[in-house]
Design a protein around this motif. Structure first.
Motif, PDB file in Angstrom:
ATOM      1  N   TYR A  18     -17.412  23.145  20.883  1.00  0.00           N
ATOM      2  CA  TYR A  18     -16.893  22.482  22.081  1.00  0.00           C
ATOM      3  C   TYR A  18     -17.015  20.965  21.950  1.00  0.00           C
ATOM      4  O   TYR A  18     -16.119  20.225  22.347  1.00  0.00           O
ATOM      5  CB  TYR A  18     -17.653  22.982  23.320  1.00  0.00           C
ATOM      6  N   GLU A  19     -18.093  20.507  21.344  1.00  0.00           N
ATOM      7  CA  GLU A  19     -18.320  19.069  21.193  1.00  0.00           C
ATOM      8  C   GLU A  19     -17.280  18.419  20.277  1.00  0.00           C
ATOM      9  O   GLU A  19     -16.983  17.238  20.418  1.00  0.00           O
ATOM     10  CB  GLU A  19     -19.730  18.796  20.640  1.00  0.00           C
ATOM     11  N   ASP A  20     -16.732  19.190  19.338  1.00  0.00           N
ATOM     12  CA  ASP A  20     -15.750  18.664  18.391  1.00  0.00           C
ATOM     13  C   ASP A  20     -14.305  18.950  18.804  1.00  0.00           C
ATOM     14  O   ASP A  20     -13.382  18.735  18.027  1.00  0.00           O
ATOM     15  CB  ASP A  20     -15.990  19.264  17.006  1.00  0.00           C
ATOM     16  N   ARG A  21     -14.071  19.392  20.023  1.00  0.00           N
ATOM     17  CA  ARG A  21     -12.743  19.822  20.469  1.00  0.00           C
ATOM     18  C   ARG A  21     -11.686  18.724  20.428  1.00  0.00           C
ATOM     19  O   ARG A  21     -10.497  19.002  20.320  1.00  0.00           O
ATOM     20  CB  ARG A  21     -12.822  20.403  21.876  1.00  0.00           C
ATOM     21  N   LEU A  22     -12.120  17.463  20.493  1.00  0.00           N
ATOM     22  CA  LEU A  22     -11.139  16.377  20.466  1.00  0.00           C
ATOM     23  C   LEU A  22     -10.522  16.176  19.088  1.00  0.00           C
ATOM     24  O   LEU A  22      -9.442  15.599  18.969  1.00  0.00           O
ATOM     25  CB  LEU A  22     -11.765  15.079  20.960  1.00  0.00           C
ATOM     26  N   ILE A  23     -11.184  16.668  18.052  1.00  0.00           N
ATOM     27  CA  ILE A  23     -10.643  16.531  16.693  1.00  0.00           C
ATOM     28  C   ILE A  23      -9.316  17.279  16.577  1.00  0.00           C
ATOM     29  O   ILE A  23      -8.304  16.679  16.222  1.00  0.00           O
ATOM     30  CB  ILE A  23     -11.676  16.969  15.632  1.00  0.00           C
ATOM     31  N   PRO A  24      -9.252  18.578  16.876  1.00  0.00           N
ATOM     32  CA  PRO A  24      -7.941  19.251  16.803  1.00  0.00           C
ATOM     33  C   PRO A  24      -6.977  18.788  17.896  1.00  0.00           C
ATOM     34  O   PRO A  24      -5.764  18.737  17.677  1.00  0.00           O
ATOM     35  CB  PRO A  24      -8.282  20.733  16.939  1.00  0.00           C
ATOM     36  N   ARG A  28      -2.979  17.165  17.542  1.00  0.00           N
ATOM     37  CA  ARG A  28      -1.891  17.857  18.232  1.00  0.00           C
ATOM     38  C   ARG A  28      -1.879  19.367  18.022  1.00  0.00           C
ATOM     39  O   ARG A  28      -0.830  19.998  18.053  1.00  0.00           O
ATOM     40  CB  ARG A  28      -0.544  17.245  17.872  1.00  0.00           C
ATOM     41  N   PHE A  29      -3.061  19.938  17.785  1.00  0.00           N
ATOM     42  CA  PHE A  29      -3.191  21.388  17.854  1.00  0.00           C
ATOM     43  C   PHE A  29      -3.202  21.753  19.334  1.00  0.00           C
ATOM     44  O   PHE A  29      -3.497  20.914  20.180  1.00  0.00           O
ATOM     45  CB  PHE A  29      -4.509  21.851  17.225  1.00  0.00           C
ATOM     46  N   TRP A  30      -2.876  22.979  19.670  1.00  0.00           N
ATOM     47  CA  TRP A  30      -2.924  23.393  21.069  1.00  0.00           C
ATOM     48  C   TRP A  30      -3.944  24.514  21.233  1.00  0.00           C
ATOM     49  O   TRP A  30      -4.206  25.285  20.321  1.00  0.00           O
ATOM     50  CB  TRP A  30      -1.546  23.780  21.604  1.00  0.00           C
ATOM     51  N   TRP A  31      -4.532  24.566  22.404  1.00  0.00           N
ATOM     52  CA  TRP A  31      -5.583  25.526  22.713  1.00  0.00           C
ATOM     53  C   TRP A  31      -4.956  26.841  23.157  1.00  0.00           C
ATOM     54  O   TRP A  31      -4.203  26.896  24.114  1.00  0.00           O
ATOM     55  CB  TRP A  31      -6.497  24.986  23.798  1.00  0.00           C
ATOM     56  N   ASP A  32      -5.257  27.899  22.436  1.00  0.00           N
ATOM     57  CA  ASP A  32      -4.819  29.239  22.814  1.00  0.00           C
ATOM     58  C   ASP A  32      -5.979  29.857  23.588  1.00  0.00           C
ATOM     59  O   ASP A  32      -6.938  30.350  23.004  1.00  0.00           O
ATOM     60  CB  ASP A  32      -4.480  30.063  21.572  1.00  0.00           C
ATOM     61  N   TRP A  38      -7.942  26.833  18.514  1.00  0.00           N
ATOM     62  CA  TRP A  38      -6.988  25.741  18.402  1.00  0.00           C
ATOM     63  C   TRP A  38      -5.996  26.147  17.330  1.00  0.00           C
ATOM     64  O   TRP A  38      -6.396  26.509  16.222  1.00  0.00           O
ATOM     65  CB  TRP A  38      -7.682  24.452  17.995  1.00  0.00           C
ATOM     66  N   VAL A  39      -4.702  26.114  17.613  1.00  0.00           N
ATOM     67  CA  VAL A  39      -3.682  26.565  16.665  1.00  0.00           C
ATOM     68  C   VAL A  39      -2.513  25.583  16.578  1.00  0.00           C
ATOM     69  O   VAL A  39      -2.273  24.800  17.503  1.00  0.00           O
ATOM     70  CB  VAL A  39      -3.140  27.968  17.029  1.00  0.00           C
ATOM     71  N   SER A  40      -1.807  25.660  15.449  1.00  0.00           N
ATOM     72  CA  SER A  40      -0.586  24.885  15.252  1.00  0.00           C
ATOM     73  C   SER A  40       0.254  25.576  14.187  1.00  0.00           C
ATOM     74  O   SER A  40      -0.281  26.107  13.223  1.00  0.00           O
ATOM     75  CB  SER A  40      -0.911  23.467  14.796  1.00  0.00           C
ATOM     76  N   LYS A  41       1.559  25.543  14.360  1.00  0.00           N
ATOM     77  CA  LYS A  41       2.483  26.038  13.339  1.00  0.00           C
ATOM     78  C   LYS A  41       2.941  24.890  12.444  1.00  0.00           C
ATOM     79  O   LYS A  41       3.576  25.101  11.430  1.00  0.00           O
ATOM     80  CB  LYS A  41       3.700  26.687  13.996  1.00  0.00           C
ATOM     81  N   SER A  42       2.595  23.672  12.820  1.00  0.00           N
ATOM     82  CA  SER A  42       3.082  22.475  12.145  1.00  0.00           C
ATOM     83  C   SER A  42       2.176  22.043  10.981  1.00  0.00           C
ATOM     84  O   SER A  42       0.982  21.803  11.166  1.00  0.00           O
ATOM     85  CB  SER A  42       3.180  21.335  13.154  1.00  0.00           C
ATOM     86  N   TYR A  52     -10.727  18.863   6.627  1.00  0.00           N
ATOM     87  CA  TYR A  52     -11.412  20.042   7.138  1.00  0.00           C
ATOM     88  C   TYR A  52     -10.791  21.354   6.649  1.00  0.00           C
ATOM     89  O   TYR A  52     -11.268  22.428   6.994  1.00  0.00           O
ATOM     90  CB  TYR A  52     -11.388  20.046   8.669  1.00  0.00           C
ATOM     91  N   CYS A  53      -9.711  21.270   5.869  1.00  0.00           N
ATOM     92  CA  CYS A  53      -8.960  22.466   5.456  1.00  0.00           C
ATOM     93  C   CYS A  53      -9.608  23.193   4.282  1.00  0.00           C
ATOM     94  O   CYS A  53     -10.164  22.564   3.387  1.00  0.00           O
ATOM     95  CB  CYS A  53      -7.547  22.078   5.035  1.00  0.00           C
TER      96      CYS A  53
END
Length: 89
Positions: A18-24, A28-32, A38-42, A52-53
């Motif tokens: 939760y503390e690192d939530r601003l990173i994704p 521009r990841f979105w919260w599901d 946090w997910v993204s198709k892009s 981080y990958c």
């Protein structure tokens, strides 16, 4: 928790505390909310978090941004990962 970005089920998934939530969020990841991920198709969004990958996510980002179409999924070959590509002219 350390931030991690994975590629699975044709999307990039960012796992973080939760503390690192601003990173994704900034990438521009979105919260599901249903899956709590946090997910993204892009690939462009995922590239912002390249540090981080995991290796599979990095390869997918490079493939997608370079315009090379990926064919099939990775196959294990003698302990190594082999990708199959289809190039069209």
């Amino acid at each position: 928790m350390r931030v991690k970005v994975l590629f699975r089920d044709d999307e990039f998934v960012c796992l973080c505390s939760y503390e690192d939530r601003l990173i994704p969020k900034r990438a521009r990841f979105w919260w599901d909310g249903q899956r709590k991920l946090w997910v993204s198709k892009s690939a462009k969004c995922a590239a912002r978090l390249m540090e981080y990958c995991n290796e599979a996510a990095k390869r997918t980002i490079v493939d997608r941004l370079s315009g090379l179409p990926t064919m099939g999924v990775s196959q294990s070959f003698n302990g190594r990962i082999a990708h199959r590509y289809k190039y069209t002219t």
